[in-house]
Write an enzyme that holds these catalytic residues in place. Structure first.
Site, PDB file in Angstrom:
ATOM      1  CG  HIS A 216      57.460  66.098  76.758  1.00 21.00           C
ATOM      2  ND1 HIS A 216      58.077  64.888  76.521  1.00 21.00           N
ATOM      3  CD2 HIS A 216      57.882  66.477  77.988  1.00 21.00           C
ATOM      4  CE1 HIS A 216      58.826  64.561  77.565  1.00 21.00           C
ATOM      5  NE2 HIS A 216      58.733  65.507  78.482  1.00 21.00           N
TER       6      HIS A 216
ATOM      7  CG  ASP B 225      59.346  64.439  72.965  1.00 16.42           C
ATOM      8  OD1 ASP B 225      58.534  65.055  73.701  1.00 16.42           O
ATOM      9  OD2 ASP B 225      60.555  64.744  72.900  1.00 16.42           O
TER      10      ASP B 225
ATOM     11  CD  GLU C  40      61.401  68.326  77.654  1.00 12.92           C
ATOM     12  OE1 GLU C  40      62.046  69.090  78.399  1.00 12.92           O
ATOM     13  OE2 GLU C  40      61.651  67.123  77.571  1.00 12.92           O
TER      14      GLU C  40
ATOM     15  CG  ASP D 216      55.719  71.913  79.980  1.00 11.32           C
ATOM     16  OD1 ASP D 216      55.010  70.915  79.737  1.00 11.32           O
ATOM     17  OD2 ASP D 216      56.827  72.093  79.450  1.00 11.32           O
TER      18      ASP D 216
HETATM   19 ZN   LIG Z   1      59.915  65.475  80.261  1.00 11.38          ZN
END
Ligand SMILES: [Zn+2]
Length: 491
Positions: free
Chosen positions: A124, A126, A193, A220
């Site tokens: 992610h 963000d 996320e 992930d």
């Molecule tokens: Zn994270």
């Protein structure tokens, strides 16, 4: 008397012999030494790319605000400029549940074999906000992306732009080498996320579902190569997390009669609530070394020094002792059982008015062995008081436990050792929530791991101040993802 003593002595000798034999047998082969396959990676260029990525203030908590939306747009444009070949080959789709704000990117690297299940790698971009008032505690301004001799500094450098950049670098590198995967490789770069993944990640998962895509495994963020976290282990331990705890918030509501505080009854709603909280504090939800926590120690303990190995090799005798020690520390206790954390309290609105209601909000992190209903039942039974209602406000069950025998886990372990040498690889449990709890709905297995080394001093950077990552870590991570894509996308 003498016979009894001799009998006792013999029993003790037998016991000692059993304990020692078991300890001697409780070893693991030295971690497999894979040949380190290091690509020639331009460290300066990777560092500069991460530095530039940090400069975009992609704070998902502020996604409602237009200037922040522009930062997300600008980041997406920068990615396309910086990694043109990746974009040309993998034509990223922009996804989001709101058609006006589609900031998550799903890249598709078409494999040569349609009959093989694809794989999905995710990160992610963000970040969480910088804690207000802490700017001057940063050695370098949080969005500067400052590069010194050893590190790249700034918000997102660890969590999780480092993985975003390393993934893009690896894909670029492989494309330059002319590599073509056998299996289709999806790369998902998500944008929310840190606020639960309801828009970006959810849209990616929905898209995969609609297209009938079922990855054999997903990777992930999660744990790291841990340095100096495990007593008795000198080397790095790669904790490849195979499961993630669930999330549950409940209100305990105690009722009372109300009235003037000058003539209180023997017990007010606050007292009733306090009793309930004390009961929960005294009876934690049972747990132990069975399940994922145990699997982790099974992988690590054989490498410990003799004294500790002796304990783990003889759990039948020392299990209680080990669990007591592990439960003594919040981080290891969280691995073993569902945790109960009372976080908010409220009752009367005025100091001289008796409360009609007293409410405690409790946040729980549900261990994969427990169910939401089971936990609610346990809380009710433990409190055992009709005057206290239990309201489940939010609940997300724990994830499934992914396999350590599956190809995905093996590919991760092998890429780790090809990058870092013969380190210990152990399955682990993520105690907070990540995007993976969504991916697991569409994949056979989901793993949670960042291929970088973290030590104790790095930990303060996560969501805190002075977040940074070493340049060496970025080079290694790029190498890791290249190896992983190569081996993970093979037949
Ligand atoms: Zn994270």
């Amino acid at each position: 008397m003498k016979k009894i003593l001799i009998g006792l002595g013999t029993a003790l000798l037998v016991l000692a012999a059993v304990v020692l034999v078991r300890t001697a047998q409780y070893t693991a082969p030295a971690p497999t030494a894979e040949k380190i396959r290091a690509r020639d990676i331009d460290a300066r260029s990777v560092a500069e790319h991460l530095s530039a990525a940090i400069g975009f203030q992609t704070v998902s908590a502020q996604l409602q605000q237009q200037p922040t939306q522009q930062q997300f747009e600008a980041f997406i444009a920068w990615l396309a400029e910086t990694y043109p070949q990746v974009h040309a080959t993998m034509a990223p789709q922009r996804l989001g549940t709101d058609p006006d704000h589609r900031y998550s990117l799903l890249f598709t690297w078409r494999g040569q074999r349609d009959d093989l299940q694809p794989i999905l790698l995710s990160a992610h971009y963000d970040v969480v906000p910088v804690i207000p008032g802490t700017d001057d505690q940063w050695q370098h301004p949080p969005y500067s992306g400052a590069i010194d001799d050893t590190h790249i500094w700034g918000r997102g450098s660890l969590d999780d732009k480092s993985a975003v950049i390393a993934l893009m670098e690896a894909a670029s590198q492989l494309l330059k080498e002319g590599f073509q995967p056998q299996r289709t490789v999806y790369i998902s770069l998500t944008n929310d996320e840190e606020i639960g993944g309801n828009h970006g990640t959810a849209a990616v998962v929905k898209k995969l579902e609609q297209d009938g895509v079922r990855p054999a495994w997903t990777l992930d963020e999660g744990s790291f190569l841990l340095r100096g976290f495990i007593p008795g282990i000198d080397g790095d331990v790669a904790s490849i997390n195979v499961a993630e705890k669930g999330y549950m918030t409940v209100d305990l509501v105690a009722h009372g009669k109300g009235g003037h505080s000058s003539m209180p009854p023997r017990q007010t709603a606050v007292d009733t609530l306090a009793e309930a909280l004390v009961k929960l504090q005294q009876s934690p939800i049972p747990g132990g070394l069975d399940g994922v926590g145990g699997q982790m120690f099974d992988a690590i303990a054989p490498h410990m020094p003799f004294g500790k190995r002796l304990l783990f090799a003889n759990r039948w005798l020392f299990g209680g002792l080990i669990e007591k020690a592990l439960k003594g520390s919040p981080s290891t206790a969280a691995m073993l059982h569902t945790t109960i954390a009372p976080t908010m309290l409220h009752a009367s609105v005025k100091e001289n008015v008796l409360p009609i209601e007293a409410v405690a909000t409790i946040n729980l992190r549900v261990h994969p062995r427990d169910t939401i209903d089971g936990v609610a039942e346990y809380l009710k039974n433990t409190i055992g008081d009709d005057r206290v209602d239990l309201v489940v406000r939010q609940s997300d069950p724990a994830s499934r436990v992914s396999s350590t025998d599956a190809a995905g886990f093996k590919a991760l372990a092998s890429a780790t050792r090809a990058t870092y040498g013969p380190v210990i690889v152990a399955p682990g449990l993520t105690v907070a929530a990540t995007d993976s709890h969504r991916y697991e709905k569409v994949a056979d297995n989901s793993y949670r791991f960042n291929p970088m080394v973290v030590s104790r001093e790095d930990i303060h950077g996560f969501h805190g101040t002075n977040e940074r990552i070493s340049i060496e870590n970025m080079v290694k991570a790029t190498n890791f993802y290249s190896q992983l894509i190569e081996s993970g996308s093979a037949e």
